[in-house]
Scaffold this motif. Structure first.
Motif, short mmCIF file in Angstrom:
data_model
loop_
_atom_site.label_atom_id
_atom_site.label_comp_id
_atom_site.label_asym_id
_atom_site.label_seq_id
_atom_site.Cartn_x
_atom_site.Cartn_y
_atom_site.Cartn_z
N LYS A 67 -8.31 -9.09 -9.05
CA LYS A 67 -7.37 -8.89 -10.29
C LYS A 67 -8.31 -8.14 -11.35
O LYS A 67 -7.76 -7.90 -12.43
CB LYS A 67 -6.85 -10.52 -10.53
N PRO A 68 -9.55 -8.75 -11.59
CA PRO A 68 -9.81 -8.81 -12.90
C PRO A 68 -10.59 -6.82 -12.87
O PRO A 68 -10.40 -6.35 -13.95
CB PRO A 68 -11.81 -9.19 -12.91
N VAL A 69 -10.52 -6.53 -11.42
CA VAL A 69 -10.75 -4.64 -11.63
C VAL A 69 -9.70 -4.25 -11.79
O VAL A 69 -9.83 -3.07 -12.74
CB VAL A 69 -11.15 -4.49 -10.08
N VAL A 70 -8.65 -4.88 -11.65
CA VAL A 70 -7.13 -4.16 -11.53
C VAL A 70 -6.78 -4.85 -13.22
O VAL A 70 -6.34 -2.92 -13.83
CB VAL A 70 -6.01 -4.83 -11.34
N LYS A 71 -7.00 -5.62 -14.04
CA LYS A 71 -7.08 -5.68 -15.86
C LYS A 71 -7.91 -4.78 -16.66
O LYS A 71 -7.61 -4.44 -17.38
CB LYS A 71 -6.98 -6.88 -15.80
N THR A 72 -8.75 -4.50 -16.11
CA THR A 72 -10.03 -3.74 -16.82
C THR A 72 -9.76 -2.38 -16.34
O THR A 72 -9.77 -1.67 -17.78
CB THR A 72 -11.10 -3.98 -15.93
N ILE A 73 -9.01 -1.69 -15.38
CA ILE A 73 -8.16 -0.14 -15.19
C ILE A 73 -7.96 0.02 -15.92
O ILE A 73 -7.45 1.03 -16.17
CB ILE A 73 -8.55 -0.13 -13.35
N GLY A 74 -6.55 -1.26 -15.66
CA GLY A 74 -5.12 -0.93 -16.05
C GLY A 74 -4.65 -1.68 -17.46
O GLY A 74 -3.68 -1.87 -18.02
N CYS A 75 -6.08 -1.64 -18.45
CA CYS A 75 -5.80 -2.70 -19.31
C CYS A 75 -4.77 -2.11 -20.13
O CYS A 75 -4.12 -2.07 -21.26
CB CYS A 75 -7.66 -2.25 -19.89
N ALA A 76 -5.31 -0.64 -20.58
CA ALA A 76 -4.07 -0.01 -21.49
C ALA A 76 -2.41 -0.22 -20.65
O ALA A 76 -1.65 -0.63 -22.03
CB ALA A 76 -4.27 2.00 -21.46
N LEU A 87 3.18 -8.99 -14.41
CA LEU A 87 4.10 -9.75 -13.39
C LEU A 87 4.10 -8.89 -11.96
O LEU A 87 3.96 -9.36 -10.88
CB LEU A 87 5.29 -9.42 -13.73
N VAL A 88 4.14 -7.72 -11.86
CA VAL A 88 3.55 -6.59 -10.96
C VAL A 88 2.33 -6.70 -10.44
O VAL A 88 2.79 -6.66 -9.49
CB VAL A 88 4.06 -5.28 -11.53
N VAL A 89 1.53 -7.14 -10.78
CA VAL A 89 0.11 -6.91 -10.32
C VAL A 89 0.26 -8.21 -9.26
O VAL A 89 -0.36 -8.01 -8.61
CB VAL A 89 -0.53 -6.94 -11.63
N ASN A 90 1.44 -9.53 -10.39
CA ASN A 90 0.67 -10.23 -9.34
C ASN A 90 1.49 -10.46 -8.29
O ASN A 90 1.26 -10.73 -6.97
CB ASN A 90 1.27 -11.36 -9.75
N LEU A 93 -0.78 -8.69 -5.35
CA LEU A 93 -1.73 -9.19 -4.71
C LEU A 93 -0.79 -10.84 -3.68
O LEU A 93 -1.47 -10.28 -3.28
CB LEU A 93 -2.92 -10.18 -6.36
N LEU A 94 -0.39 -10.73 -4.48
CA LEU A 94 0.55 -11.49 -3.37
C LEU A 94 1.44 -10.69 -1.29
O LEU A 94 1.26 -11.43 -1.03
CB LEU A 94 1.71 -12.39 -3.82
N LEU A 95 1.28 -9.80 -2.41
CA LEU A 95 2.07 -8.79 -1.24
C LEU A 95 0.29 -8.16 -0.21
O LEU A 95 0.79 -8.18 0.83
CB LEU A 95 2.61 -7.57 -1.48
N LEU A 96 -0.34 -8.18 -0.98
CA LEU A 96 -1.48 -7.93 -0.24
C LEU A 96 -2.34 -8.61 0.36
O LEU A 96 -2.80 -9.28 1.99
CB LEU A 96 -2.76 -7.41 -1.49
N THR A 97 -2.01 -10.59 0.16
CA THR A 97 -2.67 -11.44 -0.06
C THR A 97 -1.83 -11.87 1.74
O THR A 97 -2.32 -11.95 2.86
CB THR A 97 -1.94 -12.90 -0.62
N SER A 98 -0.49 -10.90 1.73
CA SER A 98 0.51 -11.29 3.50
C SER A 98 -0.05 -10.91 3.71
O SER A 98 -0.36 -11.28 5.39
CB SER A 98 1.82 -10.75 3.36
N ALA A 116 7.70 -10.58 -3.45
CA ALA A 116 6.57 -10.78 -3.71
C ALA A 116 6.39 -10.79 -5.25
O ALA A 116 5.37 -11.92 -5.79
CB ALA A 116 5.67 -9.92 -3.52
N PHE A 117 7.34 -9.93 -5.56
CA PHE A 117 7.13 -10.52 -7.31
C PHE A 117 7.98 -11.21 -7.92
O PHE A 117 7.42 -12.52 -8.54
CB PHE A 117 8.47 -9.02 -8.03
N TRP A 118 9.17 -11.33 -6.68
CA TRP A 118 9.66 -13.10 -7.53
C TRP A 118 8.51 -14.49 -6.95
O TRP A 118 8.48 -15.67 -7.61
CB TRP A 118 11.47 -13.75 -7.21
N GLY A 119 8.24 -14.55 -6.19
CA GLY A 119 6.67 -15.26 -5.15
C GLY A 119 5.88 -15.76 -6.18
O GLY A 119 5.63 -16.82 -6.30
#
Length: 139
Positions: A67-76, A87-90, A93-98, A116-119
């Motif tokens: 998540k920190p890498v994604v936030k840094t790269i996708g700051c804009a 919300l999309v990133v989270n 990440l839940l989908l990746l966890t699955s 994953a989005f609603w979860g």
């Protein structure tokens, strides 16, 4: 014997509490969101709890490492969408966890992006409420 530093003694306890909170939040997501499930292969209640704890650990590691890498790269994108892209990133990440849980033969499934989005929203809200109730102070 050296004196213990304040706050350091309870770091392990705080980590266990966070894992427990995340496991409970994931469990609530399995109850509320269609498409998120601790599979029947989990069997007994104890096995389901162990699966949720293992998935909570995976989810915590995914969030801590990626998540920190994604936030840094996708700051804009965070700025342009006023943070709603989070919300999309989270959800992703839940989908990746699955996917990781599946590779580790853990019976935890998230069926697609929308589950994953609603979860992720459910996990975030339940986790936030539990943190409030338990008074976690290290954030």
């Amino acid at each position: 014997m050296p004196a213990a530093r304040p706050g350091r003694d309870h770091r392990g306890v705080r980590i266990l509490i966070k894992i427990g909170i995340t496991a409970v939040a994931l469990w609530v997501a399995t109850l509320v969101v269609h498409g998120i499930d601790v599979g029947d292969a989990a069997g007994t209640t104890g096995r389901k709890v162990a699966t949720l704890v293992a998935v909570a650990i995976i989810f915590g590691l995914v969030n801590a490492l990626i998540k920190p890498v994604v936030k840094t790269i996708g700051c804009a994108f965070y700025v342009l969408t006023l943070g709603l892209i989070g919300l999309v990133v989270n959800g992703l990440l839940l989908l990746l966890t699955s996917v990781i849980a599946d590779r580790l033969d853990l019976p935890f499934e998230v069926d697609g992006f929308w589950a994953a989005f609603w979860g992720a929203i459910v996990v975030g809200v339940v986790g936030w409420v539990l943190h409030l109730l338990l008074g976690d102070d290290d954030d």
